[in-house]
Write a protein that holds these residues in place. Structure first.
Motif, PDB file in Angstrom:
ATOM      1  N   ALA A  25       0.849  -1.188   0.000  1.00  0.00           N
ATOM      2  CA  ALA A  25       0.000   0.000   0.000  1.00  0.00           C
ATOM      3  C   ALA A  25       0.888   1.243   0.000  1.00  0.00           C
ATOM      4  O   ALA A  25       1.930   1.273   0.662  1.00  0.00           O
ATOM      5  CB  ALA A  25      -0.911   0.001   1.214  1.00  0.00           C
ATOM      6  N   PHE A  26       0.476   2.262  -0.728  1.00  0.00           N
ATOM      7  CA  PHE A  26       1.242   3.503  -0.796  1.00  0.00           C
ATOM      8  C   PHE A  26       1.536   4.040   0.610  1.00  0.00           C
ATOM      9  O   PHE A  26       2.663   4.423   0.915  1.00  0.00           O
ATOM     10  CB  PHE A  26       0.471   4.546  -1.618  1.00  0.00           C
ATOM     11  CG  PHE A  26       1.114   5.897  -1.593  1.00  0.00           C
ATOM     12  CD1 PHE A  26       2.193   6.177  -2.421  1.00  0.00           C
ATOM     13  CD2 PHE A  26       0.654   6.889  -0.743  1.00  0.00           C
ATOM     14  CE1 PHE A  26       2.799   7.422  -2.391  1.00  0.00           C
ATOM     15  CE2 PHE A  26       1.259   8.130  -0.708  1.00  0.00           C
ATOM     16  CZ  PHE A  26       2.334   8.396  -1.540  1.00  0.00           C
TER      17      PHE A  26
ATOM     18  N   PRO B 243       4.332   6.835   4.640  1.00  0.00           N
ATOM     19  CA  PRO B 243       3.278   7.167   5.607  1.00  0.00           C
ATOM     20  C   PRO B 243       2.988   8.659   5.768  1.00  0.00           C
ATOM     21  O   PRO B 243       1.892   9.025   6.175  1.00  0.00           O
ATOM     22  CB  PRO B 243       3.783   6.562   6.918  1.00  0.00           C
ATOM     23  CG  PRO B 243       5.236   6.366   6.743  1.00  0.00           C
ATOM     24  CD  PRO B 243       5.461   6.164   5.271  1.00  0.00           C
ATOM     25  N   VAL B 244       3.938   9.526   5.442  1.00  0.00           N
ATOM     26  CA  VAL B 244       3.671  10.969   5.523  1.00  0.00           C
ATOM     27  C   VAL B 244       3.612  11.613   4.145  1.00  0.00           C
ATOM     28  O   VAL B 244       3.641  12.826   4.007  1.00  0.00           O
ATOM     29  CB  VAL B 244       4.683  11.700   6.445  1.00  0.00           C
ATOM     30  CG1 VAL B 244       4.588  11.202   7.857  1.00  0.00           C
ATOM     31  CG2 VAL B 244       6.091  11.599   5.930  1.00  0.00           C
ATOM     32  N   GLY B 245       3.518  10.793   3.104  1.00  0.00           N
ATOM     33  CA  GLY B 245       3.396  11.303   1.747  1.00  0.00           C
ATOM     34  C   GLY B 245       4.694  11.220   0.980  1.00  0.00           C
ATOM     35  O   GLY B 245       5.722  10.764   1.488  1.00  0.00           O
TER      36      GLY B 245
ATOM     37  N   PRO C  86       9.499  12.798   2.957  1.00  0.00           N
ATOM     38  CA  PRO C  86       9.679  13.733   4.067  1.00  0.00           C
ATOM     39  C   PRO C  86       9.615  13.087   5.460  1.00  0.00           C
ATOM     40  O   PRO C  86       9.776  13.779   6.460  1.00  0.00           O
ATOM     41  CB  PRO C  86       8.527  14.723   3.875  1.00  0.00           C
ATOM     42  CG  PRO C  86       7.453  13.906   3.232  1.00  0.00           C
ATOM     43  CD  PRO C  86       8.179  12.926   2.344  1.00  0.00           C
ATOM     44  N   ASP C  87       9.423  11.785   5.523  1.00  0.00           N
ATOM     45  CA  ASP C  87       9.333  11.101   6.814  1.00  0.00           C
ATOM     46  C   ASP C  87      10.692  11.166   7.517  1.00  0.00           C
ATOM     47  O   ASP C  87      11.681  10.655   6.981  1.00  0.00           O
ATOM     48  CB  ASP C  87       8.923   9.644   6.590  1.00  0.00           C
ATOM     49  CG  ASP C  87       8.674   8.878   7.875  1.00  0.00           C
ATOM     50  OD1 ASP C  87       9.008   9.391   8.970  1.00  0.00           O
ATOM     51  OD2 ASP C  87       8.143   7.752   7.788  1.00  0.00           O
ATOM     52  N   PRO C  88      10.778  11.770   8.718  1.00  0.00           N
ATOM     53  CA  PRO C  88      12.068  11.855   9.416  1.00  0.00           C
ATOM     54  C   PRO C  88      12.625  10.486   9.809  1.00  0.00           C
ATOM     55  O   PRO C  88      13.813  10.358  10.079  1.00  0.00           O
ATOM     56  CB  PRO C  88      11.764  12.698  10.649  1.00  0.00           C
ATOM     57  CG  PRO C  88      10.292  12.686  10.810  1.00  0.00           C
ATOM     58  CD  PRO C  88       9.696  12.393   9.462  1.00  0.00           C
TER      59      PRO C  88
ATOM     60  N   PRO D 154       8.240  24.358  -4.416  1.00  0.00           N
ATOM     61  CA  PRO D 154       8.654  23.530  -5.559  1.00  0.00           C
ATOM     62  C   PRO D 154       8.313  22.051  -5.382  1.00  0.00           C
ATOM     63  O   PRO D 154       8.922  21.204  -6.006  1.00  0.00           O
ATOM     64  CB  PRO D 154      10.173  23.736  -5.573  1.00  0.00           C
ATOM     65  CG  PRO D 154      10.516  23.915  -4.139  1.00  0.00           C
ATOM     66  CD  PRO D 154       9.347  24.663  -3.523  1.00  0.00           C
ATOM     67  N   PHE D 155       7.340  21.728  -4.532  1.00  0.00           N
ATOM     68  CA  PHE D 155       7.006  20.338  -4.241  1.00  0.00           C
ATOM     69  C   PHE D 155       5.788  19.886  -5.028  1.00  0.00           C
ATOM     70  O   PHE D 155       4.825  20.621  -5.164  1.00  0.00           O
ATOM     71  CB  PHE D 155       6.743  20.153  -2.747  1.00  0.00           C
ATOM     72  CG  PHE D 155       7.891  20.566  -1.878  1.00  0.00           C
ATOM     73  CD1 PHE D 155       9.094  19.879  -1.926  1.00  0.00           C
ATOM     74  CD2 PHE D 155       7.779  21.632  -1.029  1.00  0.00           C
ATOM     75  CE1 PHE D 155      10.159  20.256  -1.133  1.00  0.00           C
ATOM     76  CE2 PHE D 155       8.832  22.029  -0.226  1.00  0.00           C
ATOM     77  CZ  PHE D 155      10.032  21.335  -0.284  1.00  0.00           C
ATOM     78  N   ARG D 156       5.849  18.651  -5.502  1.00  0.00           N
ATOM     79  CA  ARG D 156       4.740  18.044  -6.245  1.00  0.00           C
ATOM     80  C   ARG D 156       4.309  16.783  -5.510  1.00  0.00           C
ATOM     81  O   ARG D 156       4.925  15.732  -5.674  1.00  0.00           O
ATOM     82  CB  ARG D 156       5.178  17.687  -7.667  1.00  0.00           C
ATOM     83  CG  ARG D 156       5.601  18.881  -8.491  1.00  0.00           C
ATOM     84  CD  ARG D 156       6.180  18.405  -9.824  1.00  0.00           C
ATOM     85  NE  ARG D 156       6.730  19.487 -10.582  1.00  0.00           N
ATOM     86  CZ  ARG D 156       6.051  20.186 -11.499  1.00  0.00           C
ATOM     87  NH1 ARG D 156       4.800  19.885 -11.752  1.00  0.00           N
ATOM     88  NH2 ARG D 156       6.634  21.162 -12.147  1.00  0.00           N
ATOM     89  N   PRO D 157       3.258  16.866  -4.673  1.00  0.00           N
ATOM     90  CA  PRO D 157       2.817  15.666  -3.961  1.00  0.00           C
ATOM     91  C   PRO D 157       2.250  14.640  -4.933  1.00  0.00           C
ATOM     92  O   PRO D 157       1.548  14.994  -5.876  1.00  0.00           O
ATOM     93  CB  PRO D 157       1.744  16.176  -3.003  1.00  0.00           C
ATOM     94  CG  PRO D 157       1.417  17.560  -3.410  1.00  0.00           C
ATOM     95  CD  PRO D 157       2.464  18.035  -4.357  1.00  0.00           C
ATOM     96  N   VAL D 158       2.599  13.372  -4.707  1.00  0.00           N
ATOM     97  CA  VAL D 158       2.123  12.295  -5.567  1.00  0.00           C
ATOM     98  C   VAL D 158       1.707  11.092  -4.733  1.00  0.00           C
ATOM     99  O   VAL D 158       2.143  10.932  -3.590  1.00  0.00           O
ATOM    100  CB  VAL D 158       3.199  11.820  -6.579  1.00  0.00           C
ATOM    101  CG1 VAL D 158       3.527  12.892  -7.580  1.00  0.00           C
ATOM    102  CG2 VAL D 158       4.430  11.309  -5.889  1.00  0.00           C
ATOM    103  N   GLU D 159       0.875  10.267  -5.318  1.00  0.00           N
ATOM    104  CA  GLU D 159       0.554   8.938  -4.795  1.00  0.00           C
ATOM    105  C   GLU D 159       0.766   7.969  -5.939  1.00  0.00           C
ATOM    106  O   GLU D 159       0.474   8.290  -7.097  1.00  0.00           O
ATOM    107  CB  GLU D 159      -0.892   8.854  -4.305  1.00  0.00           C
ATOM    108  CG  GLU D 159      -1.139   9.607  -3.033  1.00  0.00           C
ATOM    109  CD  GLU D 159      -2.564   9.448  -2.513  1.00  0.00           C
ATOM    110  OE1 GLU D 159      -3.407   8.812  -3.200  1.00  0.00           O
ATOM    111  OE2 GLU D 159      -2.837   9.981  -1.439  1.00  0.00           O
TER     112      GLU D 159
END
Length: 131
Positions: free
Chosen positions: A10-11, A16-18, A58-60, A87-92
């Motif tokens: 699962a994505f 888990p934080v994108g 971005p998950d620490p 400049p960020f492009r969120p994706v799934e």
């Protein structure tokens, strides 16, 4: 063993934080690329050209801050729009799989593949597909 090949995941289990895509580029076929001539790799099952999407995680607690997810597609996947002012492009990723392997230094590594990508779902509404 019942598991053969890539393992479906699962994505949200992998990111888990994108995830934020930074670029899409053709995957090189290193065996076929000779004499300065670059040849794009093809998916063994479908014959489609392979594309690598570079993703920042971005998950620490992530083991790696950046990974590549390979996607077989006839044309390069189109990334969603950048976030306003950033400049960020969120994706799934859809149809995400992972293949574990041991790298040259004997360390466990992972190869990721997906059937496609899209902008993340917003407020429970499906986002339009891209790519």
């Amino acid at each position: 063993m019942a598991i053969k090949g890539a393992i479906p995941v699962a994505f949200g289990d992998v990111f888990p934080v994108g995830a934020f895509a930074t670029k899409v580029e053709p995957v090189s076929d290193f065996e076929a690329s000779k004499g300065g001539q670059q040849v794009q790799a093809r998916d063994k099952a479908s014959g489609l050209p392979m594309w690598a999407v570079t993703v920042s995680d971005p998950d620490p607690e992530a083991r790696e801050g950046s990974v590549k997810v390979k996607i077989p597609a006839s044309v390069a996947p189109v990334l969603p729009d950048e976030l306003p002012g950033l400049p960020f492009r969120p994706v799934e990723f859809e149809g995400l799989t992972v293949t574990p392997w041991v790298n040259g230094s004997g360390r466990l590594a992972y190869s990721f593949r997906a059937a496609g990508l899209r902008a993340p779902m917003a407020a429970g509404k499906p986002a339009a597909k891209t790519g």
